[in-house]
Scaffold this active site. Sequence first.
Site, PDB file in Angstrom:
ATOM      1  N   GLU A 108       0.820  -1.222   0.000  1.00  0.00           N
ATOM      2  CA  GLU A 108       0.000   0.000   0.000  1.00  0.00           C
ATOM      3  C   GLU A 108       0.853   1.271   0.000  1.00  0.00           C
ATOM      4  OE1 GLU A 108      -3.214  -0.065   2.897  1.00  0.00           O
ATOM      5  OE2 GLU A 108      -3.364   2.112   2.844  1.00  0.00           O
ATOM      6  N   LYS A 139      -7.314  -0.948  11.702  1.00  0.00           N
ATOM      7  CA  LYS A 139      -6.729  -1.388  10.419  1.00  0.00           C
ATOM      8  C   LYS A 139      -5.488  -0.551  10.109  1.00  0.00           C
ATOM      9  CE  LYS A 139      -6.227  -1.632   5.762  1.00  0.00           C
ATOM     10  NZ  LYS A 139      -5.387  -0.799   4.903  1.00  0.00           N
ATOM     11  N   ASP A 162       4.258 -14.699  11.202  1.00  0.00           N
ATOM     12  CA  ASP A 162       2.897 -15.070  10.812  1.00  0.00           C
ATOM     13  C   ASP A 162       1.958 -13.887  11.097  1.00  0.00           C
ATOM     14  OD1 ASP A 162       0.317 -16.074  10.735  1.00  0.00           O
ATOM     15  OD2 ASP A 162       0.789 -17.926  11.796  1.00  0.00           O
ATOM     16  N   HIS A 190      -1.794  10.169  -0.901  1.00  0.00           N
ATOM     17  CA  HIS A 190      -1.899   9.004  -1.783  1.00  0.00           C
ATOM     18  C   HIS A 190      -1.742   9.386  -3.253  1.00  0.00           C
ATOM     19  CE1 HIS A 190      -3.117   5.558   0.593  1.00  0.00           C
ATOM     20  NE2 HIS A 190      -3.860   6.344   1.341  1.00  0.00           N
TER      21      HIS A 190
END
Length: 413
Positions: A81, A255, A271, A368
């Site tokens: 991202e 998130k 993991d 972004h």
Amino acid sequence: MKTSKVSGFYKLSRKERLEFVKNFAELTDEEISALNEATVDFGIVDRMIENAVGVMSVPLGVAVNFLINGKDYLIPMAVEETSVIAAASNAAKIARAKGGFKTGSTEPVMIGQIQLVNSKNSEKAKKLILENKEKILEMANEKDPMLVKFGGGARDINVRILDNGMVVTHLLVDVRDAMGANAVNTMCEAVAPFIEKITDGRVYLRILSNLAIHRISRATAVFPKDIVGEEVVDGIMQAYLFAKHDPYRCATHNKGIMNGVDAVVIASGNDFRAVESGAHAYASLNGYSPLTKYEKNKDGDIVGSIELPTPVGLIGGATKVHPTAKICIKILGVKTARELGEIIAAVGLAQNFAALKALASEGIQKGHMGLHARNIAIMAGAKDEMIDKISEQMVKEKKIRIDRAKEIIKELE
Ligand code: MEV
């Protein structure tokens, strides 16, 4: 003194960036050429998983400016991202002004669960299991003498009776520098027949719990008002309260934390699903809540903190097999799994702070757009210096679309 503080790291060429990382982490020429190759030998991949057909590459970058407990760190982050690494580096730069991140952690204790069903008297079964605690611990430790030798091993048990009468034994295992799944699962399987023997029930599941509440890392940092701006400080407080009072927002808030957490977990060959499930389950213990907290101190600065389970290791799994993971661990310079967990917590906090800061001011899209526009320009067929020219124009026009990129290419030609 080596420092991770760099401005304009993104402006350097790949060669210059690698040179910086090489000097910082004392990487060998072989390690640099392994990073340069950006792939993994298929032989290694074929031994890691079944039915292997190839490699799915993820971009690897380094976040700069991190000062954690007075030590400089370059943070390898594997993430697809845009903006994640820039945002973490920016937050770390702001935190640095007030001494960077302070971290702490518990001992690396994981939980293994042994599920006992069909007991006619759950209380009695619980009592019998607890009465045999020393024997159970001994049986568990016999399975992993190496772990015991290195100061770890099964430490304690507790027994819970679920509302449906199931009797669940928790085996608490100090796994030292391992993630611990193998050690814990082996021990659970080893003690299960004994638990079955001393009780009237039947054992089914014998597996670790990802809700690793005994393996917690914490980080805190002060983000000065003078750098952040008073209005943005208030905005960040409002953003935090939004997440605290609304699960819909809280999911996105957490998130954002995991953007940073997972990127380091993946880079270190750990993991990330284990860390993800542990983090969200931990966030839900008292109603789904943000993993970070914010408050203003008496100077009006914003003090951020984070607490989450960090079931990560430095031995076993991909950490010692995947060549890039091995190099990333060398770049991090971590010596224990606890240190890695604490770094992960600091990065999670930095990531969240950066997101809230952007959301509380210019919004997330501005940051972004630059890279997004570059990607669109490339998709439209732009090459070399055309890429920057076209993306800059699209950002200026606020028209970041492939049809517009194609038009500009024609105009420039
Ligand atoms: C995007 O990947 C992450 C954010 O949505 C996090 C947040 O909203 O706090 C920007």
